[in-house]
Design a protein around this motif. Structure first.
Motif, short mmCIF file in Angstrom:
data_model
loop_
_atom_site.label_atom_id
_atom_site.label_comp_id
_atom_site.label_asym_id
_atom_site.label_seq_id
_atom_site.Cartn_x
_atom_site.Cartn_y
_atom_site.Cartn_z
N ASP A 16 45.65 47.11 61.34
CA ASP A 16 45.72 46.81 62.77
C ASP A 16 44.39 46.20 63.22
N GLY A 17 44.46 45.24 64.11
CA GLY A 17 43.21 44.65 64.60
C GLY A 17 42.78 43.43 63.81
N THR A 18 43.49 43.11 62.71
CA THR A 18 43.15 41.90 61.94
C THR A 18 43.38 40.67 62.83
N SER A 19 42.43 39.73 62.80
CA SER A 19 42.58 38.53 63.62
C SER A 19 43.50 37.53 62.91
N ILE A 20 44.72 37.45 63.37
CA ILE A 20 45.69 36.52 62.77
C ILE A 20 45.25 35.08 63.02
N LEU A 21 44.65 34.85 64.18
CA LEU A 21 44.20 33.50 64.56
C LEU A 21 43.17 32.98 63.56
N ASP A 22 42.23 33.86 63.15
CA ASP A 22 41.21 33.45 62.17
C ASP A 22 41.87 33.00 60.86
N LEU A 23 42.89 33.76 60.45
CA LEU A 23 43.58 33.40 59.20
C LEU A 23 44.32 32.07 59.36
N GLN A 24 44.98 31.90 60.51
CA GLN A 24 45.74 30.66 60.72
C GLN A 24 44.84 29.43 60.79
N ASN A 25 43.61 29.64 61.27
CA ASN A 25 42.69 28.50 61.43
C ASN A 25 41.78 28.29 60.23
N ALA A 26 41.81 29.23 59.27
CA ALA A 26 40.88 29.13 58.13
C ALA A 26 41.20 27.89 57.30
N GLU A 27 40.14 27.20 56.89
CA GLU A 27 40.35 26.02 56.03
C GLU A 27 40.45 26.47 54.59
N GLY A 28 41.39 25.87 53.85
CA GLY A 28 41.53 26.20 52.42
C GLY A 28 41.82 27.66 52.20
N LEU A 29 42.76 28.23 52.98
CA LEU A 29 43.09 29.66 52.84
C LEU A 29 43.92 29.90 51.58
N GLY A 30 43.56 30.96 50.87
CA GLY A 30 44.33 31.36 49.69
C GLY A 30 44.53 32.87 49.70
N VAL A 31 45.37 33.36 48.77
CA VAL A 31 45.58 34.81 48.67
C VAL A 31 45.63 35.14 47.18
N GLN A 32 44.97 36.24 46.80
CA GLN A 32 44.98 36.61 45.38
C GLN A 32 45.19 38.11 45.21
N LEU A 33 45.67 38.49 44.03
CA LEU A 33 45.84 39.91 43.75
C LEU A 33 44.49 40.59 43.76
N SER A 34 44.48 41.81 44.24
CA SER A 34 43.24 42.57 44.32
C SER A 34 43.33 43.70 43.30
N PHE A 35 42.23 44.37 43.03
CA PHE A 35 42.28 45.48 42.06
C PHE A 35 43.05 46.66 42.65
N ASP A 36 43.95 47.23 41.86
CA ASP A 36 44.85 48.25 42.37
C ASP A 36 44.27 49.67 42.23
N GLU A 37 43.40 50.02 43.19
CA GLU A 37 42.79 51.36 43.18
C GLU A 37 43.84 52.46 43.39
N THR A 38 44.81 52.18 44.27
CA THR A 38 45.74 53.23 44.70
C THR A 38 46.53 53.81 43.55
#
Length: 632
Positions: A124-146
């Motif tokens: 909660d509280g993540t700025s969606i606008l920042d993500l939408q406006n980010a240049e060259g946005l990507g997403v990658q798998l993160s290390f699975d601590e859980t």
């Protein structure tokens, strides 16, 4: 591990090995993040770049969800699936190392993963606008601590375990005989004798039973029947498996038999039939959900429009929250009250939704693919355990060589098979393969005990065809040099381009013998398998370029051995890749993986690989002699 180690010492040893695996994987992940450019991550299926954030909303579990769409490299199979942690990053060019990448400070979690669309939940509280406006946005798998944390906690609980959990622990690690009920065998007209025996053994077990199902022997059919019969005696059971895909598969079969399944977590194949029994969909469909949604919206509005000095703010907020919790509990009680089967992955069984729930029986499917620690996660909630799988097929993945050598790869299923052979039923009739394809696997892994059902024994595509062929470049020394394997990138894997060409040439020649019309009319399907991911991707690209295969593309799938687990095809073509002067075959020494590959074929199996390299190993030498003998 010394034979006389107590159950508690043995589990403490498991915990040390799991910690070692955790450290190894975390370090490998850190190095990969720092050293591997985006290009390679995208090719490995561990990242999408670039992506667009299309919309955001609150899901039925009141989590902030955003939809992410990939815009390029859509032909690459990805590793994103429900429950896996991911991180956003921004970068302007694909070929840079990690130094030029900026990562988001938060971790998101995959909620849905489709072909080119991801839904992830973010704090909660993540700025969606920042993500939408980010240049060259990507997403990658993160290390699975859980997952690691959950497995560690499960082992700690088993080590301290009192009551039923402690009894099961001591039983699994000793020769003490599991207890059984005594009653005359029940008859199931639609099962064969060994399947019937397995269901009876499951029903009689007070502590534990194992259904060992070699390829094509109808393990899922047997397990579904055992679950149905158990539900005649118990109100509700817990069904788990290592992967989301395996949970989906068994859930779907149970739903087909008219059983009310509640799936905790989201399916990998996102279609309406699968979604209809997920917790999230059922929650949204509940009559009280609209009221709950209105209250949650009121809470969000209240928080975002808080006025200074509003003395009644906390009072209003607590009152709304109280009503929301009350409604949530009521909806949950209804959903869990009507479900007969609760289904989740092993790690997913630690969900807070299951807090306080107890079950008479736990069924673990594909148990031979799960680390022992993962099997202990749901164990605290149950009275007895039924494991199903085949410890001669894919093992669990262990990255640390030291942990593997010290025994982390040994599964709970293998341990119980060794300690309590009396609790095991081997399914002995297979319904998938031509007998010649099946026979080698049966002889090598099951002491020749598996037989073919009469209706599949002689199945084939062409008259007078040999069901198995092995083509080797080393039989043509003049061109064997160009068939040498190559290494692509540090951790991307091996590739053999000439062998990939030969693979498709061979398939084309076989297709020409069958004839285009017959292939299309009968929908004869093909699996091209390679143990190496780099080879799989090269073969996919090659296949797309070849004009000849255009009409047949829907009939052909290309994947790794793991990608074909649990599947079958009329024709299987395997590209082994390895070809070198030293006879090095790397992880092809893991014969369980090869057992999976050769047993996917119903009617025709074609192996491509350098015999000189491969037959250094006795397994491949025997396989080659077996195939030679068939064609005489």
């Amino acid at each position: 591990m010394p034979q006389q180690a107590s159950p508690i010492q043995a589990l403490q040893q498991q915990r040390l090995l799991l910690q070692l695996e955790y450290n190894t994987e975390k370090e490998a992940f850190r190095q990969q993040t720092e050293q591997i450019g985006i290009e390679r991550k995208v090719k490995r299926g561990d990242a999408w770049w670039p992506v667009k954030v299309s919309r955001s909303y609150y899901n039925s579990l009141n989590q902030l969800a955003i939809e992410v769409v990939r815009t390029t490299d859509t032909d690459i199979e990805h590793s994103f699936e429900f429950g896996r942690p991911v991180q956003f990053f921004a970068c302007n060019t694909k070929d840079v190392g990690a130094s030029k990448i900026t990562y988001s400070r938060f971790t998101a979690t995959v909620s849905y993963a489709d072909g080119d669309r991801l839904v992830v939940t973010v704090p909660d509280g993540t700025s969606i606008l920042d993500l939408q406006n980010a240049e060259g946005l990507g997403v990658q798998l993160s290390f699975d601590e859980t997952s690691y944390r959950t497995m560690m906690e499960a082992l700690d609980r088993a080590i301290r375990g009192k009551g039923r959990l402690g009894e099961l622990r001591d039983l699994f690690y000793s020769r003490q005989k599991p207890e059984t009920f005594v009653f005359p065998p029940m008859h199931f007209p639609y099962l064969n004798p060994t399947q019937e025996q397995a269901v009876n053994m499951v029903l009689r077990a007070k502590d534990v039973a194992i259904v060992h199902g070699p390829p094509g022997t109808g393990k899922t059919t047997t397990l579904v029947e055992a679950i149905r019969e158990t539900l005649m005696r118990e109100n509700q059971v817990l069904v788990c498996a290592q992967s989301n895909m395996a949970v989906d598969w068994i859930s779907e079969k149970l739903v087909d038999r008219g059983i009310n399944v509640l799936r905790i977590g989201n399916p990998t194949r996102v279609n309406d039939k699968m979604l209809s029994f997920t917790y999230e969909r059922r929650f949204e469909a509940h009559p009280d959900y609209a009221q709950l949604w209105a209250i949650r919206k009121a809470i969000r509005d209240l928080r975002s429009h808080r006025k200074r000095g509003d003395e009644r703010y906390h009072q209003k907020l607590e009152s709304l929250k109280g009503r929301a919790v009350e409604l949530e509990l009521r909806i949950n009680a209804d959903l869990f009250g009507e479900a007969r089967v609760i289904a989740s992955t092993l790690v997913g069984s630690s969900s807070r939704l299951l807090d306080g729930q107890k079950f008479g029986t736990l069924f673990i499917d594909e148990a031979a693919q799960a680390l022992e620690a993962a099997c202990w996660i749901p164990m605290r909630r149950v009275g007895r355990v039924i494991l199903a799988g085949d410890h001669c097929q894919l093992p669990p993945t262990v990255k640390s060589i030291a942990a593997l050598k010290a025994g982390l790869g040994k599964t709970l299923m293998e341990r119980i098979v060794e300690q309590h052979p009396e609790a095991v039923t081997l399914l002995k009739i297979q319904y998938r393969m031509n007998d010649d394809i099946m026979r080698f696997s049966s002889n090598y892994f099951c002491g020749g005990q598996v037989e073919s059902a009469p209706e599949v024994k002689f199945r084939g595509i062409l008259d007078l065809d040999t069901p198995i062929e092995w083509l080797s470049p080393s039989e043509h020394p003049e061109c064997s040099e160009q068939f040498k394997e190559q290494f692509v990138g540090e951790s991307f894997g091996r590739i053999n381009k000439a062998e990939a060409d030969l693979t498709l040439d061979t398939l084309q020649r076989y297709f020409e013998r069958i004839g285009k019309q017959r292939l299309l009319d009968e929908r004869i399907d093909v699996g091209i398998i390679s143990p190496y991911r780099a080879q799989v991707q090269y073969l996919r690209r090659l296949l797309m370029k070849r004009e000849y295969f255009k009409p047949f593309r829907r009939l052909i799938s290309v994947n790794t051995v793991d990608g074909f687990q649990g599947q079958e095809r009329d024709i299987i073509v395997i590209s082994l890749v390895r070809s070198n002067d030293e006879g090095q075959i790397g992880f092809l020494r893991d014969l369980r993986r090869m057992n999976v590959a050769i047993t996917r074929a119903r009617m025709k199996l074609i192996i491509l690989g350098d015999k000189t390299t491969m037959t250094h190993h006795p397994f491949y030498r025997q396989l080659e002699q077996y195939i030679q003998h068939l064609s005489e």
